[in-house]
Design a protein around this motif. Structure first.
Motif, short mmCIF file in Angstrom:
data_model
loop_
_atom_site.label_atom_id
_atom_site.label_comp_id
_atom_site.label_asym_id
_atom_site.label_seq_id
_atom_site.Cartn_x
_atom_site.Cartn_y
_atom_site.Cartn_z
N UNK A 152 0.79 -1.24 0.00
CA UNK A 152 0.00 0.00 0.00
C UNK A 152 0.82 1.29 0.00
N UNK A 153 1.84 1.35 -0.86
CA UNK A 153 2.43 2.65 -1.17
C UNK A 153 1.33 3.49 -1.82
N UNK A 180 14.86 7.61 7.41
CA UNK A 180 14.63 7.81 8.84
C UNK A 180 13.20 8.27 9.04
N UNK A 181 12.48 7.58 9.92
CA UNK A 181 11.07 7.89 10.10
C UNK A 181 10.83 9.31 10.57
N UNK A 182 11.63 9.77 11.50
CA UNK A 182 11.47 11.13 12.00
C UNK A 182 11.80 12.15 10.91
N UNK A 231 5.59 0.98 8.55
CA UNK A 231 6.19 1.76 9.62
C UNK A 231 6.16 3.25 9.29
N UNK A 232 6.43 3.58 8.04
CA UNK A 232 6.34 4.97 7.61
C UNK A 232 4.91 5.47 7.76
N UNK A 252 -1.73 1.40 6.88
CA UNK A 252 -0.76 0.32 6.67
C UNK A 252 -1.44 -1.04 6.69
N UNK A 253 -0.92 -1.96 5.89
CA UNK A 253 -1.42 -3.32 5.85
C UNK A 253 -0.23 -4.25 6.08
#
Length: 263
Positions: A43-44, A205-207, A236-237, A249-250
């Motif tokens: 799921x982008x 990096x997520x942040x 996670x993103x 998210x899936x």
């Protein structure tokens, strides 16, 4: 169009999906369609296919690849970049399955073609690619064919101001492929503040992604290498995105990118 988006990037060279490091070193990953199917499954919000050896050798777009991808039954919109030289090229790519197209060389070669493409396809189908870096306290635009740096001309800025295109793909080319590398100064110093930007290059990096997405003129972040080896990285993103219109998210742990690449 989604307000804030997460775009998965598949870089293709000589028909093979590759991991890129500053567009100078490459690590082969496998079949592009395998990576695309996983990005779609996870799921982008969009998938960018960038074929990096087309414009530099003056070869037409990889119509065979986009046709193959168009037949996969994907739910995720496809963006295509690489070798677009004419209105006919752009129209054919859309007909074969691309939802939007990216151009870089045309910004230097023929702005009239871009205007004609906008009239034929609509500005929403067009994205201008501008690889940038910061040097001597100013933005420098990479001409990857001549390996030279220039400033962005007023003529090009006027074209963008006229809303001939929908978004700008800004690549931090110096830090592409490097962990945590995207230089925020590129966004801060970009002269046009009301044009949606897709930020790409060194974002793992997520942040870092969250901070970029909080900028009013950043409509999306595009991520390539980080998704190639980390299952559930997209999820996670997505969990850090605050925009409710982004697809949730899936998690499907039975699917593995590396397993598919080895098929």
């Amino acid at each position: 169009m989604l307000k804030k988006r997460l775009i998965g990037v598949v870089t293709v060279k000589e028909g093979i999906a590759v991991q890129s490091f500053g567009y100078r070193r490459y690590l082969p990953l496998g079949k592009p369609e395998c990576l695309v199917e996983n990005l779609d499954r996870w799921c982008a919000d969009e998938i960018l296919i960038q074929v990096i050896d087309r414009s530099i050798t003056n070869i037409e777009p990889d119509f065979q690849l986009i046709e193959k991808l168009g037949k996969l039954g994907l739910e995720t919109p496809l963006i295509y970049a690489g070798g677009v030289r004419s209105v006919a090229d752009g129209v054919k790519l859309i007909q074969l399955g691309a939802d939007r197209i990216v151009f870089d060389a045309l910004l230097r070669d023929d702005l009239l073609v871009i205007k004609d493409l906008s009239e034929q396809l609509g500005a929403q189908a067009l994205i201008a690619s501008i690889p940038l870096s910061v040097g001597a306290n100013k933005l420098e635009w990479l001409d990857y064919r001549k390996h030279s740096l220039t400033s962005i001309s007023e003529e090009i800025l006027d074209l963008i101001r006229e809303k001939t295109i929908s978004e700008i793909l800004i690549t931090d080319w110096k830090h592409e492929g490097l962990s945590g590398g995207f230089d925020r100064q590129i966004i801060d110093n970009f002269p046009l503040k009301n044009i949606p930007i897709i930020a790409f290059g060194g974002i793992d990096n997520l942040n870092q992604a969250k901070l970029l997405l909080e900028l009013s003129n950043v409509a999306a972040v595009a991520v390539g290498n980080y998704f190639s080896y980390r299952e559930h990285a997209i999820q996670a993103y997505k969990e850090i995105l605050t925009c409710q219109s982004v697809r949730p998210p899936i998690y499907k742990s039975q699917f593995s990118l590396i397993a598919n690449l080895n098929d």
